[in-house]
Structures are given as C-alpha cells and as structure tokens.
Enzyme design. Structure first.
Site, PDB file in Angstrom:
ATOM      1  N   CYS A 238       1.035  -0.818   0.184  1.00 48.24           N
ATOM      2  CA  CYS A 238      -0.347  -0.234   0.101  1.00 48.24           C
ATOM      3  C   CYS A 238       1.285   1.279   0.215  1.00 48.24           C
ATOM      4  O   CYS A 238       2.375   1.456   0.630  1.00 48.24           O
ATOM      5  CB  CYS A 238      -1.021  -0.203   1.116  1.00 48.24           C
TER       6      CYS A 238
ATOM      7  N   CYS B  59       2.435   1.681   3.506  1.00 47.70           N
ATOM      8  CA  CYS B  59       3.924   0.968   3.663  1.00 47.70           C
ATOM      9  C   CYS B  59       5.008   2.039   2.709  1.00 47.70           C
ATOM     10  O   CYS B  59       6.219   1.341   2.831  1.00 47.70           O
ATOM     11  CB  CYS B  59       3.613  -0.463   3.057  1.00 47.70           C
TER      12      CYS B  59
ATOM     13  N   ASP C 162       2.942   4.720 -40.997  1.00 46.03           N
ATOM     14  CA  ASP C 162       3.431   4.108 -42.178  1.00 46.03           C
ATOM     15  C   ASP C 162       2.940   3.156 -42.971  1.00 46.03           C
ATOM     16  O   ASP C 162       2.104   2.354 -42.690  1.00 46.03           O
ATOM     17  CB  ASP C 162       4.974   4.090 -41.195  1.00 46.03           C
TER      18      ASP C 162
END
Length: 930
Positions: free
Chosen positions: A175, A178, A570
């Site tokens: 988290c 943390c 392209d």
C-alpha cells in the site's frame, strides 16, 4: 602485492570464474586456502566471492575470512548484517573505501590505478583487485574524500562505477503507506541515490553508491522499517487467497471472534457481563476483556506498523490507527478500539488480496519461461537450468515444450504458438533459419535451434522488465494524486484535532463523543484508496496489453494513447506486409533482361531498403551472376548509385533520371519487345519509333502510371547516358488493414492518415484500399516529421505507427510512438512508447480501446475516492458518520472498490475482424514500398 598473490593455491582458483549460480571453484579454493593459510588477510576466495556476488547484481559485499561459508554470506545478506563499505574501520583508525572499477581487468591496469593514488595525502593503502574489478582503499577522511579518490582513479583512465541498482522483493509493502515507510527508511541511508517503491509489484528499486553502502545495508534498512525482504528466486508467488490463511489473517479472524463475543455479552447476554476487576477507577467486565482481547490479537500488527511509522517520521494510516486504538483504550472506549483493530485488519487483508491479484498478472508473464532446457552436448541430450544456456548452445524442443531462450532454428520444423510474446493466436510455421522466442509453445514437431540470447536477455524477459518498469513512468493523474496526498493527510489530522477540541463547545457534546468524531476523521485521513487508484489501473492495463502482444512503456504513455485524436500510419511494413517481390522487368535500349537484373541487383545489394532486397532476391532466384561494384552511394529519397565496370550506374525513382536529363516520354525498347515477368503480356503501350527501328515507351505518361495504378513501385536503372530498363516491385496490403482503420474511427479517432515516401499514384491506390482519410506521398524523412506536426496542429494528440527504424524521426515527433513487429528488435523495444510485438494491425485499435478505458477507469477511481473522502470528512465533525462507517466505506470499501474497478481492465481483449479477406485490385493484392 594483490590479494591473489598471497598463496599459491589461489592462482589457479582465480583463473576460471564459472557462471553465476555455480560455485565449484570457490569451494575448492576455500578448502585449499584454509589448509595452507587459514589466517591469510588477502585470499583470492574473497576476490572470487566478490565477483560471484557482482554477477548476481549484489554489488560489493562485506569482507570475510576466506574460510567463511557461502551460507554465512547468505545469512548476513538476509538478516541485513552486512556493513557499508565506509562503516568498516581498520585498526589504524582510517576508513576503507571499496570502488567498482570494471575496466581494471589486468595487472597492468591495477598498477596504473595504484600509481595514480600513490603519494595522495591521506591514502594509507591501496589494494587493487583486477579479478573482481574492485579497488579497496584505506584512507583518512580528514585529509581526502571518497570523491577525490574516485576522481584520481578516473584521471588514470579508468571509469569508476559510482552507482549501482538493486531490486528488493518486499511482498508486505502492498500500500502507499507501506511504500512511504520503506522509502523514508532508505533515503536516510548514506549512499542511497534514488528510491523507486512499487507497491503494485511488491518491489523496491534502489540506486546507490557502492563505495558508501551495499545491498546488505539496504536490506537492513528496509527490514528496520518493519518489512521483510525476500530472496528473489524467480518462483511465482502463491495464490492471492493465501492471504486469508496467513498469520495476519488468522489473527484478524481471532480478533473478530473476540469482538463478536464482546458484542453478544454486552448487548444480548447482559447477565454474563459481570465485573471481573476494577483498576484505574474503571470496572473491567467480561465484554471489556473480550474487546481488549480483540485489540491484543488483531491490533498488534497495526501497533507494530505504527511504531515503525513513528520511528521513520512517517505520518500514515498505520500511525493514525495506532494512535486511535491506544487513545480509545486509554479513554475507556474498548468497543471502538476493538472495532478499529478488527475492521482495519480486514481492510488491510482486502487490500493485500486485491494487490496480489494485480501482482499475479505480472507473475503469470514470468511463468511463461520454463525453468529447464534440453541442450545437445557432445551428441547427447542434457537437461540444464534455462539460466545456464549460453549463446551458441544447440537446444532441443519437442511438441508441448516451451522454448526456454531466443534462438534460430537449425534443424527440423514445427508450428509454434508465439502468442505469449507476439499476441498472435495463429501458430507460426518455423523451419531452418527462422527466429523463435522464449515462452513460445511448440505445437507439433521436433526441432533444434541455436540460442542467440541467454535467458535473462530474451525478448520475453525484456518485456517483463519493461512492464515492471512501466510503474515508474507516472501518468498526470498519478502525479496529481501524489501531490494531493501530501497535504491531504496533515490537513485532515489537523481538522481531527480541532474537532476534538472544539465540538464540545460548539455542539455541546461530551468529550467522549468528541473523541469518537475525531477518531472517525483519523480513519478518513488515510488517502490509500486515492493513492492506489491509478497505479493498480496502470498495472492491470499494461499487463493485459502485454499478454496480448502490446508492450506499453508506462502510465503516461497509456494515458497519452487514450487521448489521441489522429493516427498516422507508415505504409511499407505497417499497412502492408513489407514482403516485396519483383513483378515486372522491362529491358530498354538493347539491354537484355539478364543484364538489366544483374545491374539492378549489383546496385541494390548494399542497400538495406526492402525494395533492394526484393530485387536482389529475384536476381538470385533466376541465377543472374553477381557483379562487382565500387563507390556505392545512397541518394536520400531518390535511389542509389555505384560504379560497375568503370561506369557510374543509377537505380531509383523516375525523378532521379529526369534530373539526369533523360526524356522519359521516349524510351526505346528492344526490337523483340519488353516482357512482363510472372506470366504477364507484352506491354501494350509500346509504340513504333519514327526515328529508329523498334518501339519506344512513354514512361512518364503511360508505363509508370499504369504500373503505379496497380499499386506497384517503379525503379528505373541506367547510366548517365543510357536508360537500361524498368523494374516494378509490389507489396501486399495486410488483410486486416482496412478493418483496423475502420475500427479506429468507430472507437472515436477523428482522423487517420498514411505517410509514405512512395509516389502519389501508388500511395493513393493503397490509401483507397485501406480507407484512410488522408494520404501524404513522396515524403522524405524530415517531411514526415513536418506532416506529424501539421496533424498535431489540426487535430490535437497524434500517434504514429511505423517500423521503429525507418520512421524514427516521425515516431520521435509524435505524442505516442507505436512500433510494429518489435519482437526481437532491441531498437523498437528501447525507443518506442508502445511496441506491437507482432505484425498485427488489429492491436492498434485494441491499444486505443484499452488506453481509453484505462483513462476512464482512472478518472472514475480518482473522482470516486475523492468524493467518498470529502463526504466523510465533512460529515464526521457533525457526528453523521461513526468509526465503523468510516472504515467500511471510507477505507476498506473505497480501496476494494477502486482496485476491483481497475482489475476489470484485465478482461479487455482485442476485437477480431470477421471474414476479412485481402483486397484484390486487378486480380492480385499489390501495394508499393516506401
């Protein structure tokens, strides 16, 4: 004297350094050294261990006696007991600096480095170790600095590797809170130059100075913040459901049981709620004891995390919840303390479960590569770890096997499922000379291939690394959330304190009620749901794209692709297959077909253009002898020139020969006529010449336009004095090209353009076949850049889709650069914003669709999280919500909601065209090359 000179036993031991993971020399050397010089201060086993550890990416390691076992090293590394290089203090009171000098790889180099430091004030001793490329210097920091020592080494001509990178696996860092604690712990460590925490994958990437710290010290710092560092053994993690039976999960369920008992006793079986004791002026009842049990069982992990937050000066949810739990117990609110402990623990488990689901998508990519390989050595098959397969090894695969490394087929053939790498569902037939990629599955045959890359350098491994690194490239939304979170939590905590102090006077409530309202605000102060809303969405989308053969290089690129208004393609190799072949050969001015092909092939043989390859291949197939050339020159945007038999020859566009002064309206043909190859008829537009025998062609008004109308590229061949002939080359439009263009419009792309260096007539033919809105032809590379810039001015954000090499300037100019066919192409993987691993145009609308959905999901998550937090923050001071609602809705519910919403992106799959057939103008599918 170097370390390796101390004992004779070391001389042999250091000579051969095996690959990482295999340590026979170290073992034999250690034993020999221990028998002969057990107390030697400089043993080559130390050098060997350093080299071996560097091969693992661990950087400089702590010094040990030569008899220390490998287990000792592993233990020190795992427990974080290894010391920083500058922490080791010799007996004389100086400090020891360890520098990484990779180019110091011989005794002569070591001597030059040693001489460079000789006589430097403050340098006490110099110990160069060329076998490991390291230099140990004992010095007085009061007289000379580490940077000055490094500068002297570089002054001798040897670069000092001043920073290294370590990736640490920290599964419990799941988290933002943390991650904040881990980052703070590492940034306080001397020698740490940069920290990139990635909670979505549970990893931390640390850039550090190996002369001032080492991997062991980094591990110690992370573990000191309360987060264990696990060895990265390459094995996939367990199921996300394992979190419910983890130690934290079992403690949470036990705490919930205590909480339930307390509620039943206090509110249902009140007769059982007797007083057990009295202390501090309070009656400790059965329910009180049950609530306290819930706090002690479920709340201890929270309090432990809060302690580490406090120690690291990190104002996060763990610290806030710890303050709330302790305060609730202190003011005799055991029910609130128990509820907070249990529900917050459940929220943490749900967050870990959701994050593990996101991580599993990354681990599934890694699991595609097998652990072992079967190699042929001395005519016999041996099963070895895939990591030990070397470049050049002959590898054997059978039906059902996963290919362990990239390589080239040398013998046998089989259909191979390359979908794990390219995303293409149809198996590709592989025969001798074809490339194969690690992670692909052999469908139905046996073949042998030669390894062209090691396991850690395979295309699949590079894709995995780039997907993991994508978390570091943050989108605008993620950067906004990070800035917002910095002031959100302190602001809400301040409001919580003000609520506790002011509400008793403003609303006339008691201090206990005021505390409850303040506690509710502390819960609301956690921005976790807001902070994880974007990275989880990015990881989910990026890994889903990778599974479908699309490599997105970061959240910023994902967001940019979703905002694209115009797409420029392209032509050659993108809208067309790029597989060219010669369709027409017309000899002029008395030149026969063989002479014309020989001249054209000689001119084109040194060119890298696809047209050149087609001409050379056609000549080789027809047995045309090669001719020697000199003075080759590529004429940008026009063609090529070279000297053949002392005469300058040209091959290129009609405009090149007009510039040379030729009258292309009157080109003489051989008297027997020019023949269209591959079954064609005599060119019908040849006319009788009034000035000479035979016929002539009007190349400008008839021949060239006719060929171009069939979608072919015309190459003229000749000298400065004579036109020798015409060669026509054609390509094939991709069957899915028209569908891809149409699908982009359906999804909301405003404008689709085709940019090509080919002629206007050919380009328009292809443009009409695929249905683009605009065709720009005859463009030089710099003109393609101008075209992209003009599209941006007219429509907004522009994506350019090309081959990643020929269109590099235009790709670099576009807002999003998409490279086609990037599997095995390092340039495209490194430089493009998005790489399509296969040659499948259906992935372009899929990319746009996925990016648009991801941007929408991120917006939903951010705005929903903000709205929930805002409502709760406003309602809490008025007592309209309590702690339970704040946790269930504001923390647990919001986090689970944004994560679940983000994981929906994993289910987005490419749409496939139904019944797409190649367009067939004039009986054959043809398109021209750029």
């Amino acid at each position: 004297m170097t370390a390796g000179d101390d004992c004779g036993c070391c001389d042999d031991g250091v000579e051969e350094v095996p690959s990482a993971g295999h340590d026979p020399v170290a073992e034999s050397t250690d034993d020999a050294c221990c028998e002969s010089e057990s107390t030697s201060d400089a043993c080559c086993a130390d050098d060997y261990r350093t080299e071996r550890d560097q091969a693992h990416g661990d950087g400089p390691q702590q010094e040990t006696g030569c008899c220390a076992t490998e287990q000792d090293h592993a233990h020190d590394d795992a427990e974080g007991h290894a010391h920083s290089a500058e922490d080791r203090t010799p007996d004389d009171g100086g400090e020891t600096l360890t520098l990484s000098v990779p180019e110091m790889d011989c005794p002569s180099c070591a001597g030059k480095v040693e001489n460079a430091l000789a006589g430097v004030d403050g340098v006490d001793s110099v110990d160069p170790r060329p076998t490991s490329g390291t230099l140990r210097v004992t010095y007085d920091p009061g007289a000379v600095t580490a940077d000055e020592i490094a500068d002297r080494v570089e002054g001798a001509g040897y670069a000092v590797k001043r920073d290294e990178e370590a990736t640490l696996s920290v599964p419990e860092m799941d988290c933002p809170s943390c991650a904040g604690k881990v980052e703070n712990a590492l940034r306080d460590r001397d020698g740490v130059l940069g920290v990139d925490t990635r909670p979505t994958s549970g990893t931390v990437v640390v850039r550090y100075d190996p002369g001032r710290t080492d991997r062991g010290s980094l591990v110690a710092a992370v573990e000191g913040a309360g987060y264990p560092v696990e060895a990265d053994d390459g094995e996939p993690g367990g199921s996300p459901h394992d979190v419910w039976t983890s130690t934290r999960g079992l403690r949470t369920w036990a705490g919930a049981a205590f909480l339930l008992v307390g509620i039943v006793v206090e509110f249902a079986l009140t007769s059982l709620d007797v007083t057990l004791a009295a202390a501090f002026g309070r009656e400790l009842t059965v329910a009180w004891g049950a609530y306290l049990g819930a706090v002690l069982v479920a709340g201890v992990p929270i309090l432990r995390a809060g302690y580490y937050s406090l120690r690291n000066r990190n104002l996060d949810i763990d610290l806030l919840m710890s303050i709330g739990i302790v305060s609730a117990v202190a003011v005799d609110l055991p029910f609130e303390a128990a509820t907070l402990s249990v529900l917050f623990s459940v929220a943490a488990l749900l967050e870990r479960f959701s994050m593990d689901r996101a991580r599993n998508s990354l681990e599934e990519l890694a699991a595609l590569s097998p652990d072992t390989a079967t190699v042929l050595r001395d005519g016999e098959e041996h099963t070895v770890p895939a990591a030990e397969v070397a470049v050049g090894d002959r590898v054997v695969v059978r039906p059902g096997d996963r290919i362990p490394v990239d390589g080239v087929v040398r013998e046998g053939e089989s259909a191979v499922d390359e979908s794990p790498v390219t995303g293409e569902s149809v198996p590709a037939d592989k025969t001798a000379g074809d490339e194969v990629y690690a992670g692909s599955v052999v469908e139905g045959g046996y073949f042998e291939f030669e390894a062209t890359a090691t396991a850690d350098e395979s295309t699949l491994q590079r894709v995995i690394e780039l997907v993991e690194d994508a978390q570091a490239n943050r989108s605008d939304y993620e950067q906004f959330v990070d800035r917002f979170a910095r002031w959100y939590t302190p602001l809400v905590v301040t409001v919580a304190v003000a609520t506790f102090l002011a509400t008793p006077f403003v609303f006339g409530i008691g201090w206990e009620a005021a505390f409850t309202r303040a506690l509710t605000l502390l819960v609301v102060a956690c921005p976790c749901a807001l902070v994880i809303s974007t990275p989880v969405s990015v990881v989910s989308a990026v890994t889903a794209a990778a599974r479908n053969g699309v490599l997105v290089k970061g959240g910023d690129r994902l967001e940019a692709m979703g905002a694209v208004d115009a797409v420029a393609f392209d032509k050659t190799g993108t809208l067309t297959t790029g597989e060219l072949s010669v369709t027409d050969v017309v000899a002029l001015n008395g030149t026969d077909e063989t002479e014309l092909l020989g001249c054209a092939a000689a001119l084109e043989r040194r060119s890298e253009h696809p047209i050149a390859a087609a001409v050379v291949a056609h000549a080789d197939d027809h047995g045309v002898p090669d001719r020697e050339t000199a003075d080759f020159e590529a004429l940008t945007g026009q063609g090529v020139s070279a000297t053949l038999d002392g005469v300058t020859h040209y091959a290129g566009k009609p405009g090149l020969f007009e510039d040379l002064g030729f009258d292309l309206e009157h080109a003489h043909v051989r008297t027997d006529g020019g023949v269209r190859t591959k079954g064609g008829e005599l060119l019908a537009d040849a006319a009788d010449c009034e000035h000479d025998e035979g016929t002539y062609l009007d190349l400008v008004n008839e021949t060239v336009p006719r060929l171009q109308s069939e979608g072919k590229t015309v190459v003229l061949v000749g000298t400065e004095d004579e036109l020798e002939g015409v060669v026509a080359v054609a390509d094939t439009v991709r069957p899915e090209a028209a569908w891809a263009v149409s699908r982009l419009r359906e999804l909301g792309v405003e404008h689709v353009a085709m940019l090509t260096g080919d002629n206007e007539r050919t380009a328009r033919t292809i443009g009409e076949q695929v249905g683009v809105d605009e065709v720009r032809a005859d463009l030089l590379p710099e003109e393609k850049v101008d075209a992209v810039e003009e599209l941006r001015e007219r429509y907004g954000h522009v994506a350019m889709v090309g081959d990643g090499v020929n269109d590099a300037p235009a790709l670099a100019t576009a807002d999003v650069a998409v490279a086609m066919g990037a599997a095995g192409t390092d340039t495209a993987l490194d430089t493009a914003d998005v790489a399509l691993m296969g040659d499948d145009l259906t992935r372009v609308p899929y990319l746009y669709d996925l990016s648009s959905r991801a941007t929408s999901v991120i917006r939903q998550n951010v705005y929903a999280a903000l709205a929930v937090k805002a409502v709760l923050a406003v309602a809490a001071p008025f007592g309209l919500v309590d702690v339970i609602v704040a946790i269930v809705i504001g923390d647990m519910g919001a986090s689970l909601g944004v994560t679940s919403n983000a994981l929906r992106l994993a289910g987005v799959s490419p749409a496939e065209p139904d019944g797409v057939a190649s367009p067939e103008p004039d009986g054959e599918v043809a398109a021209a090359a750029d």
